[in-house]
Design a protein around this motif. Structure first.
Motif, PDB file in Angstrom:
ATOM      1  N   GLU A  40       1.105   4.063  -2.967  1.00 27.57           N
ATOM      2  CA  GLU A  40       0.916   5.483  -2.677  1.00 27.57           C
ATOM      3  C   GLU A  40       2.055   6.306  -3.278  1.00 27.57           C
ATOM      4  O   GLU A  40       1.832   7.358  -3.886  1.00 27.57           O
ATOM      5  CB  GLU A  40       0.827   5.716  -1.176  1.00 27.57           C
ATOM      6  CG  GLU A  40      -0.467   5.242  -0.537  1.00 27.57           C
ATOM      7  CD  GLU A  40      -0.481   5.471   0.967  1.00 27.57           C
ATOM      8  OE1 GLU A  40       0.536   5.993   1.497  1.00 27.57           O
ATOM      9  OE2 GLU A  40      -1.493   5.119   1.609  1.00 27.57           O
ATOM     10  N   GLU A  57       0.832  -1.199   0.000  1.00 31.60           N
ATOM     11  CA  GLU A  57       0.000   0.000   0.000  1.00 31.60           C
ATOM     12  C   GLU A  57       0.871   1.255   0.000  1.00 31.60           C
ATOM     13  O   GLU A  57       0.606   2.220  -0.733  1.00 31.60           O
ATOM     14  CB  GLU A  57      -0.919  -0.001   1.230  1.00 31.60           C
ATOM     15  CG  GLU A  57      -1.857   1.191   1.329  1.00 31.60           C
ATOM     16  CD  GLU A  57      -3.043   1.112   0.366  1.00 31.60           C
ATOM     17  OE1 GLU A  57      -3.771   2.109   0.265  1.00 31.60           O
ATOM     18  OE2 GLU A  57      -3.223   0.060  -0.274  1.00 31.60           O
ATOM     19  N   ARG A  79       1.964   9.130  -6.339  1.00 29.20           N
ATOM     20  CA  ARG A  79       2.495  10.490  -6.309  1.00 29.20           C
ATOM     21  C   ARG A  79       3.417  10.748  -7.498  1.00 29.20           C
ATOM     22  O   ARG A  79       3.606  11.890  -7.917  1.00 29.20           O
ATOM     23  CB  ARG A  79       3.255  10.727  -4.999  1.00 29.20           C
ATOM     24  CG  ARG A  79       2.365  10.772  -3.766  1.00 29.20           C
ATOM     25  CD  ARG A  79       3.108  11.289  -2.546  1.00 29.20           C
ATOM     26  NE  ARG A  79       4.173  10.407  -2.138  1.00 29.20           N
ATOM     27  CZ  ARG A  79       4.034   9.399  -1.284  1.00 29.20           C
ATOM     28  NH1 ARG A  79       2.829   9.145  -0.768  1.00 29.20           N
ATOM     29  NH2 ARG A  79       5.065   8.640  -0.938  1.00 29.20           N
TER      30      ARG A  79
END
Length: 207
Positions: free
Chosen positions: A126, A122, A130
């Motif tokens: 993430e 996870e 970005r």
């Protein structure tokens, strides 16, 4: 006064030691030889004692895979390009599997979906987000990279595995001979080439 041990537990035994011993057995004898009974004998306890620390053999195998995968799943510091993150993951996973070669078949045949690995993935997704990758593309790329690493590591011990055990006659097979003597079978160069091709291809596909 310390907490009392439950029936069947043994002083000095904990989940970490059970997993350490299981990994050592897999490294020595292969995953197929690992049973709860043999592991218990290695630890000097009854087989039922192990179930205080690990619920099943499947959970034990998951723990082994989890430990190796977590050595590789991390977000590189100050990384702002998804290409850098993916390549860092690939090299870290390759290093972890080369350090634990007996785990490679396990990772190839069972998903590394534990709570700890899911949490780590996870965080990577993430970071990839970005850097511009949506979760679907990011996870697909991580799966493809994992498969690439497993395949490369599986042939690492014998860099000439792709051409078998034959002695290549340069007169009969001049191109194959030139390729092998020119370094095509070198595992480091072969891995770098394959990883670059994967990452570059993913970049073009995302345009």
């Amino acid at each position: 006064m310390g907490a009392r041990r439950r029936r069947g537990e043994r002083a000095g035994l904990d989940a970490g030691r059970v997993l350490d011993t299981a990994m050592a057995m897999v490294a020595r004898d292969g995953a197929g030889a690992l049973t709860m009974r043999r592991l218990a004998a290695e630890l000097g306890v009854e087989a039922m004692t192990l179930y205080h620390y690990v619920p099943s053999k499947q959970a034990l195998l998951d723990g082994i895979v989890e430990r190796v995968v977590l050595e590789a799943v991390r977000v590189p510091p100050d990384a702002d390009r998804w290409q850098t993150m993916v390549k860092t993951y690939a090299y870290d996973l390759r290093e972890a599997l080369l350090a634990h070669p007996s785990v490679t078949p396990l990772l190839a045949t069972r998903p590394a979906l534990t709570e700890a690995t899911s949490e780590a993935m996870e965080g990577v997704l993430e970071a990839l987000g970005r850097a511009g990758l949506d979760p679907v593309t990011g996870l697909r790329l991580l799966h493809a990279t994992t498969a690439l690493v497993i395949g490369q590591v599986a042939t690492q011990e014998d860099p000439s595995a792709s051409v078998g055990d034959l002695t290549i006659d340069p007169d009969r097979f001049p191109l194959l001979s030139a390729a092998v003597t020119g370094g095509a079978a070198d595992p480091e160069a072969r891995f770098a080439f394959a990883l670059d091709a994967l990452v570059d291809g993913a970049g073009r596909a995302g345009r």
